[in-house]
Design a protein around this motif. Structure first.
Motif, mmCIF file in Angstrom:
data_model
loop_
_atom_site.group_PDB
_atom_site.id
_atom_site.type_symbol
_atom_site.label_atom_id
_atom_site.label_comp_id
_atom_site.label_asym_id
_atom_site.label_seq_id
_atom_site.Cartn_x
_atom_site.Cartn_y
_atom_site.Cartn_z
ATOM 1 N N ALA A 455 -16.085 -66.912 14.836
ATOM 2 C CA ALA A 455 -15.062 -66.549 13.850
ATOM 3 C C ALA A 455 -14.348 -65.263 14.268
ATOM 4 O O ALA A 455 -13.135 -65.112 14.070
ATOM 5 C CB ALA A 455 -15.700 -66.391 12.472
ATOM 6 N N ILE A 456 -15.096 -64.295 14.829
ATOM 7 C CA ILE A 456 -14.452 -63.074 15.332
ATOM 8 C C ILE A 456 -13.499 -63.428 16.476
ATOM 9 O O ILE A 456 -12.349 -62.959 16.522
ATOM 10 C CB ILE A 456 -15.523 -62.060 15.801
ATOM 11 N N TYR A 457 -13.965 -64.247 17.399
ATOM 12 C CA TYR A 457 -13.141 -64.647 18.538
ATOM 13 C C TYR A 457 -11.836 -65.306 18.076
ATOM 14 O O TYR A 457 -10.772 -65.051 18.643
ATOM 15 C CB TYR A 457 -13.950 -65.599 19.421
ATOM 16 N N ARG A 458 -11.927 -66.124 17.054
ATOM 17 C CA ARG A 458 -10.735 -66.820 16.557
ATOM 18 C C ARG A 458 -9.889 -65.953 15.616
ATOM 19 O O ARG A 458 -8.812 -66.346 15.188
ATOM 20 C CB ARG A 458 -11.143 -68.097 15.814
ATOM 21 N N GLY A 459 -10.405 -64.766 15.268
ATOM 22 C CA GLY A 459 -9.675 -63.883 14.359
ATOM 23 C C GLY A 459 -9.618 -64.427 12.945
ATOM 24 O O GLY A 459 -8.664 -64.160 12.216
ATOM 25 N N ASP A 460 -10.628 -65.188 12.538
ATOM 26 C CA ASP A 460 -10.651 -65.831 11.225
ATOM 27 C C ASP A 460 -11.180 -64.843 10.183
ATOM 28 O O ASP A 460 -12.365 -64.830 9.846
ATOM 29 C CB ASP A 460 -11.517 -67.091 11.283
ATOM 30 N N ASP A 461 -10.281 -64.016 9.654
ATOM 31 C CA ASP A 461 -10.664 -62.985 8.687
ATOM 32 C C ASP A 461 -11.273 -63.605 7.431
ATOM 33 O O ASP A 461 -12.237 -63.089 6.858
ATOM 34 C CB ASP A 461 -9.438 -62.146 8.330
ATOM 35 N N SER A 462 -10.736 -64.724 6.996
ATOM 36 C CA SER A 462 -11.239 -65.366 5.780
ATOM 37 C C SER A 462 -12.697 -65.799 5.946
ATOM 38 O O SER A 462 -13.536 -65.560 5.069
ATOM 39 C CB SER A 462 -10.372 -66.583 5.430
ATOM 40 N N GLN A 463 -13.001 -66.429 7.059
ATOM 41 C CA GLN A 463 -14.377 -66.889 7.251
ATOM 42 C C GLN A 463 -15.331 -65.709 7.433
ATOM 43 O O GLN A 463 -16.481 -65.756 6.975
ATOM 44 C CB GLN A 463 -14.453 -67.812 8.466
ATOM 45 N N ILE A 464 -14.863 -64.643 8.083
ATOM 46 C CA ILE A 464 -15.693 -63.443 8.234
ATOM 47 C C ILE A 464 -16.072 -62.896 6.861
ATOM 48 O O ILE A 464 -17.236 -62.572 6.596
ATOM 49 C CB ILE A 464 -14.949 -62.370 9.056
ATOM 50 N N ASP A 612 -15.188 -58.849 31.724
ATOM 51 C CA ASP A 612 -13.746 -58.990 31.914
ATOM 52 C C ASP A 612 -13.277 -60.434 31.766
ATOM 53 O O ASP A 612 -12.137 -60.771 32.112
ATOM 54 C CB ASP A 612 -13.334 -58.451 33.281
ATOM 55 N N SER A 613 -14.123 -61.292 31.221
ATOM 56 C CA SER A 613 -13.733 -62.689 31.011
ATOM 57 C C SER A 613 -12.710 -62.770 29.883
ATOM 58 O O SER A 613 -12.680 -61.919 28.978
ATOM 59 C CB SER A 613 -14.961 -63.537 30.679
ATOM 60 N N PRO A 614 -11.845 -63.771 29.871
ATOM 61 C CA PRO A 614 -10.847 -63.920 28.810
ATOM 62 C C PRO A 614 -11.495 -64.028 27.431
ATOM 63 O O PRO A 614 -10.957 -63.507 26.442
ATOM 64 C CB PRO A 614 -10.114 -65.205 29.185
ATOM 65 N N GLU A 615 -12.641 -64.706 27.351
ATOM 66 C CA GLU A 615 -13.298 -64.877 26.050
ATOM 67 C C GLU A 615 -13.728 -63.514 25.479
ATOM 68 O O GLU A 615 -13.535 -63.237 24.291
ATOM 69 C CB GLU A 615 -14.517 -65.789 26.178
ATOM 70 N N VAL A 616 -14.304 -62.667 26.343
ATOM 71 C CA VAL A 616 -14.793 -61.374 25.870
ATOM 72 C C VAL A 616 -13.614 -60.461 25.516
ATOM 73 O O VAL A 616 -13.660 -59.745 24.502
ATOM 74 C CB VAL A 616 -15.702 -60.720 26.934
ATOM 75 N N LYS A 617 -12.566 -60.451 26.323
ATOM 76 C CA LYS A 617 -11.413 -59.603 26.014
ATOM 77 C C LYS A 617 -10.783 -59.988 24.679
ATOM 78 O O LYS A 617 -10.402 -59.132 23.875
ATOM 79 C CB LYS A 617 -10.391 -59.689 27.148
ATOM 80 N N GLU A 618 -10.650 -61.288 24.415
ATOM 81 C CA GLU A 618 -10.111 -61.742 23.132
ATOM 82 C C GLU A 618 -11.047 -61.356 21.986
ATOM 83 O O GLU A 618 -10.604 -60.939 20.917
ATOM 84 C CB GLU A 618 -9.899 -63.259 23.161
ATOM 85 N N PHE A 619 -12.348 -61.502 22.221
ATOM 86 C CA PHE A 619 -13.334 -61.130 21.204
ATOM 87 C C PHE A 619 -13.207 -59.646 20.847
ATOM 88 O O PHE A 619 -13.213 -59.274 19.658
ATOM 89 C CB PHE A 619 -14.747 -61.444 21.717
ATOM 90 N N GLU A 620 -13.083 -58.776 21.882
ATOM 91 C CA GLU A 620 -13.004 -57.340 21.617
ATOM 92 C C GLU A 620 -11.746 -56.989 20.841
ATOM 93 O O GLU A 620 -11.781 -56.144 19.926
ATOM 94 C CB GLU A 620 -13.043 -56.579 22.943
ATOM 95 N N GLN A 621 -10.622 -57.616 21.173
ATOM 96 C CA GLN A 621 -9.379 -57.324 20.470
ATOM 97 C C GLN A 621 -9.499 -57.703 18.991
ATOM 98 O O GLN A 621 -9.094 -56.945 18.105
ATOM 99 C CB GLN A 621 -8.221 -58.079 21.122
ATOM 100 N N GLN A 622 -10.040 -58.893 18.716
ATOM 101 C CA GLN A 622 -10.188 -59.325 17.328
ATOM 102 C C GLN A 622 -11.243 -58.491 16.593
ATOM 103 O O GLN A 622 -11.114 -58.235 15.387
ATOM 104 C CB GLN A 622 -10.568 -60.815 17.286
ATOM 105 N N LEU A 623 -12.274 -58.066 17.294
ATOM 106 C CA LEU A 623 -13.313 -57.211 16.707
ATOM 107 C C LEU A 623 -12.705 -55.916 16.180
ATOM 108 O O LEU A 623 -12.975 -55.496 15.040
ATOM 109 C CB LEU A 623 -14.390 -56.910 17.749
ATOM 110 N N ARG A 624 -11.856 -55.288 16.991
ATOM 111 C CA ARG A 624 -11.238 -54.031 16.560
ATOM 112 C C ARG A 624 -10.276 -54.279 15.396
ATOM 113 O O ARG A 624 -10.269 -53.526 14.411
ATOM 114 C CB ARG A 624 -10.508 -53.383 17.734
ATOM 115 N N ARG A 625 -9.496 -55.332 15.484
ATOM 116 C CA ARG A 625 -8.499 -55.591 14.445
ATOM 117 C C ARG A 625 -9.157 -55.878 13.086
ATOM 118 O O ARG A 625 -8.790 -55.280 12.071
ATOM 119 C CB ARG A 625 -7.617 -56.774 14.857
ATOM 120 N N ILE A 626 -10.136 -56.784 13.090
ATOM 121 C CA ILE A 626 -10.760 -57.170 11.816
ATOM 122 C C ILE A 626 -11.548 -56.001 11.221
ATOM 123 O O ILE A 626 -11.539 -55.788 10.006
ATOM 124 C CB ILE A 626 -11.670 -58.396 12.026
#
Length: 835
Positions: A455-464, A612-626
């Motif tokens: 859910a963090i990876y997908r940026g799903d604030d509602s499910q979080i 530095d994988s795409p999955e981890v970079k996307e996860f970190e960006q959404q982690l900070r935003r949420i």
């Protein structure tokens, strides 16, 4: 003859104690009415008498004498004194039929320790007079083996197996007996054809004493204290052990104690049997050899028969706990059988919301200490009614990991857990569905807490926010169990901030802090230009507290620090939520189950993905935003039906059935005489002695006796007045002249007196159990208050500034000092109450 009673004013109710840890208390009660002296100066002879304190058909007495002559030279007079004193003993013990008397000279040796018997049916004629040396010789000649055992066996134990019968004689005065005519063979569970040990079942008999647990409700074979025993004789490689169950017949469940008989060593023989020329030997080998040659051996009760007839040690509508084996104290093992399905036992069988583990741990501890003598651990196998295989098996240790004022309150802890394959599968299924229906497809779904991480990876604030609501609900249930007063109590909630703590708790904030604090575990190659290490630290204030007794303690002080190693894109979030506490390991017991599972998932990510994988970079960006979004606008969302974790419905098995009871095959046997009745005096070594019938006392002697009793009564009255004065000053119960406790002061104090009276009448075992329960309740309250402080600190950590955090920590230090001081006083008060 000039006879003068000795007026011992305060001695009439004196008790001489010799306490042995883990055993029954042995006591002698002084008989002031039997004390008198004859003559004056160098011809003065003084006599005294103590008896065992417990009244039955058989009573032991100990005679003391002060004289210039030896005991051997005074035997006729001592025996006459015993006959004259027998009527006085009858006043105390009307049922007495046999008196076993002991007298010893100084210094004490085997040759100058004497004993003799007086029988009521022969008008208290003295018989069987012998020295300890003569008695030892007779027992050894009769085939008895000496052994070593701790109290109540007082080191010297004599045992014999002959013609299918086992006899034992023990005790400081050799007044205890073991009698058995039932022997069983037992084989190894893993190797049914290999003999493990013999089990001798019978009864023990002792004269008893007036202390708690020192007598049974009814005498057996004329003895005030008796019970069943099981003697385990290993075939090879171990000590002989005896399990005693006071006041219980064979086949009855009762508290037991286990005592080991050691092998006879050269030093023991030199010390206890000088001049007997005995060789060291291994007791188990000798007894096992004699038993093997006997034809009177049964195969013992089979395990199937035992399981079919055993009765529960604890029984409720939902659960029953049984002993797993017939002889269950050498290594206690229990079967817990419950009607509820395994998946719902944490809900239905729980202690303070802590789940089944703590519930069964407390029960097993209580049962083990009721059934056995100071067990160190116990195993419990958990079954659902009707199952053939256990769900899981737990081993609990009863030794506290660290000493504290609460060590006696809760000293059980899970040492080992063994799960069946079904239990392991359910535990994994439950973890996979903890945050809602498990995610089977998607990035990070294969990790623990995969649904949350995806859910963090997908940026799903509602499910979080819905999953954080699940965590809040779990947190609220725990808080309600720990703080029952918080339900609907706004004042209580305001005081401890419980409601606000629940409503502002977010898994997301903890996950972000954990990810940043452990970022360095990615390795040095994951840091880019501009990365930095930043340390957060705090120094705690020091407090010095002096209590009302002048005892000074120092609290607080010290420094905590944590270093965050991060790339620049994390600096803004780090500066908002990082702190000197860092983040605990995923396995920390301070975490909730959901937090622990989520933290394990974050640690797994570093093992299975590249930084530095795409999955981890996307996860970190959404982690900070949420996380920033939740910090700015905290709150959760109601959980949609499709997002709720699946549940296993509760099912109930049929009610328990009553086991079939069978009568014990072990009979009560008569007790062997210490000395043979048919042996002539010359060949037996018995001492020849002559006495006159018990004489009546003269009028002058009776007047002196009355004076002595009046003096004793006057002394008791003086002591009583002193006792009442001290008790009244402290608001405690007083004693009336007839020995009945009275309350002082108002009606409220009367209630306190009733409680004190009730405590005074409790046995030591009941006192210990009550004290442990009160200490357990106090510890629970202490933990609640301390947990409330920790939650308040967590709340400030999550939403407050560093200045606020420092202030709250300083306040908490003072509150904790006061809390610990108050609880220390209350612990001392409880222990004093049951002293």
């Amino acid at each position: 003859m000039n006879v003068k009673p000795i007026a011992r004013i305060f001695v009439q109710t004196s008790v001489f104690l010799a306490v042995f840890k883990g055993q029954l208390v042995h006591a002698d009660v002084h008989m002031a009415e039997a004390a008198y002296q004859v003559g004056y100066g160098s011809s003065r002879v003084a006599y005294g008498m103590q008896f065992s304190g417990a009244c039955a058909e058989r009573v032991n007495i100990r005679i003391s004498i002060t004289s210039s002559r030896s005991v051997e030279e005074s035997l006729d007079e001592i025996a006459q004194y015993a006959r004259d004193s027998a009527p006085l003993l009858i006043v105390r013990c009307p049922r007495v039929q046999t008196i076993q008397a002991y007298v010893q000279d100084s210094p004490s040796t085997l040759e100058n320790n004497y004993q003799f018997t007086l029988e009521r049916k022969s008008n208290w004629q003295v018989s069987d007079v012998s020295t300890r040396h003569t008695l030892f010789k007779h027992l050894l000649d009769a085939g008895y083996l000496p052994a070593i055992g701790r109290a109540p066996f007082h080191e010297r134990v004599f045992v014999r197996f002959e013609n299918g019968r086992f006899d034992g004689i023990y005790g400081n005065q050799l007044g205890g007996h073991l009698v058995a005519n039932h022997v069983e063979k037992h084989f190894h569970e893993s190797s049914p054809d290999r003999l493990s040990h013999y089990l001798v079942r019978g009864y023990f008999y002792e004269v008893g004493n007036e202390q708690a647990d020192g007598t049974c409700d009814n005498a057996l074979e004329g003895y005030a204290l008796w019970g069943a025993f099981d003697l385990k004789i290993p075939v090879i490689g171990d000590y002989v052990t005896i399990t005693r169950r006071p006041c219980a017949l064979q086949g009855e469940d009762a508290r037991s104690e286990v005592i080991a008989f050691s092998d006879v060593t050269p030093r023991f023989l030199r010390t206890n049997f000088p001049g007997f020329d005995l060789d060291p030997f291994i007791l188990a080998d000798d007894l096992a050899g004699k038993i093997a040659a006997s034809a009177r051996i049964s195969q013992g009760q089979s395990q199937d028969a035992f399981l079919a007839t055993r009765v529960p040690l604890l029984k409720t509508d939902l659960i029953q706990v049984f002993a797993a084996r017939n002889s269950n104290c050498s290594s206690p093992r229990y079967d817990a059988i419950y009607r509820i399905n395994h998946e719902r036992r944490d809900d239905q069988l729980s202690r303070n919301g802590e789940g089944y583990q703590n519930f069964i741990g407390q029960l097993v501890q209580r049962i083990a200490f009721e059934q056995c003598d100071t067990p160190r651990s116990a195993t419990v196998d958990n079954y659902r009614l009707g199952d053939d295989e256990y769900w899981d098996s737990m081993i609990f240790s009863f030794q506290p990991a660290s000493q504290s004022v609460f060590a006696d309150a809760k000293d059980y802890q899970l040492q080992s857990l063994y799960e069946s394959d079904a239990a392991k599968s359910y535990r994994k299924w439950k973890a996979d569905n903890m945050f809602g229906p498990s995610c089977t497809e998607g990035v990070f779904c294969e990790l623990r807490a995969g649904r949350y991480l995806n859910a963090i990876y997908r940026g799903d604030d509602s499910q979080i926010r819905q999953m954080d609501k699940l965590a809040q609900d779990k947190f609220r249930d725990t808080a309600d169990d720990l703080f029952p007063d918080s339900k609907g109590n706004e004042a209580f909630n305001a005081l401890f901030g419980i409601k606000q703590m629940v409503e502002t708790a977010h898994l997301m904030r903890g996950a972000a802090n954990k990810y940043m604090y452990s970022y360095k575990k990615w390795g040095k190659t994951c840091f880019v230009e501009g990365a930095e290490d930043k340390e957060y630290s705090i120094t705690y204030p020091t407090y010095i507290v002096t209590d009302e007794y002048g005892y000074t303690e120092e609290y607080g002080g010290g420094t905590s620090s944590a270093v965050y190693s991060l790339n620049p894109e994390f600096f803004p979030l780090r500066d908002r939520i990082a702190g000197a506490s860092g983040s605990a390991d995923a396995s920390s017991a301070t975490h909730t189950l959901m937090t622990r599972e989520l933290f394990f998932g974050l640690e797994d990510m570093k093992q299975r993905y590249a930084c530095d994988s795409p999955e981890v970079k996307e996860f970190e960006q959404q982690l900070r935003r949420i996380t920033f979004q939740i910090l700015e606008s905290p709150g959760t969302l109601s959980v949609a039906a499709e997002n709720r974790p699946p549940e296993v419905s509760a099912t109930m098995a049929e009610p328990f059935s009553e086991p079939e009871r069978v009568a014990s095959s072990v009979s009560v046997s008569s007790i062997a005489r210490l000395m043979p009745t048919s042996m002539p005096v010359a060949s037996s070594g018995l001492v020849s002695i002559s006495t006159n019938p018990p004489r009546s006392r003269s009028a002058e002697e009776r007047r002196q006796d009355d004076f002595s009793r009046d003096s004793v009564a006057a002394g008791k009255s003086v002591l009583q007045d002193m006792f009442n004065k001290v008790q009244a000053e402290q608001g405690l119960p007083t004693a009336s002249k007839n020995g009945v406790q009275q309350a002082t002061g108002s009606g409220a104090q009367t209630s306190s007196s009733d409680k004190s009276n009730a405590i005074a009448t409790m046995s030591p075992a009941v006192k210990q159990q009550r004290m442990r329960q009160e200490l357990a309740d106090l510890q629970q309250q202490y933990q609640k208050e301390a947990l409330a402080m920790n939650h308040r600190l967590l709340q400030v950590q999550q939403s407050g500034s560093r200045a606020e955090l420092m202030q709250v920590r300083a306040e908490m230090q003072q509150e904790l000092v006061a809390l610990r001081g108050e609880h220390k006083k209350r612990v001392q008060a409880i222990m004093q109450k049951y002293k």
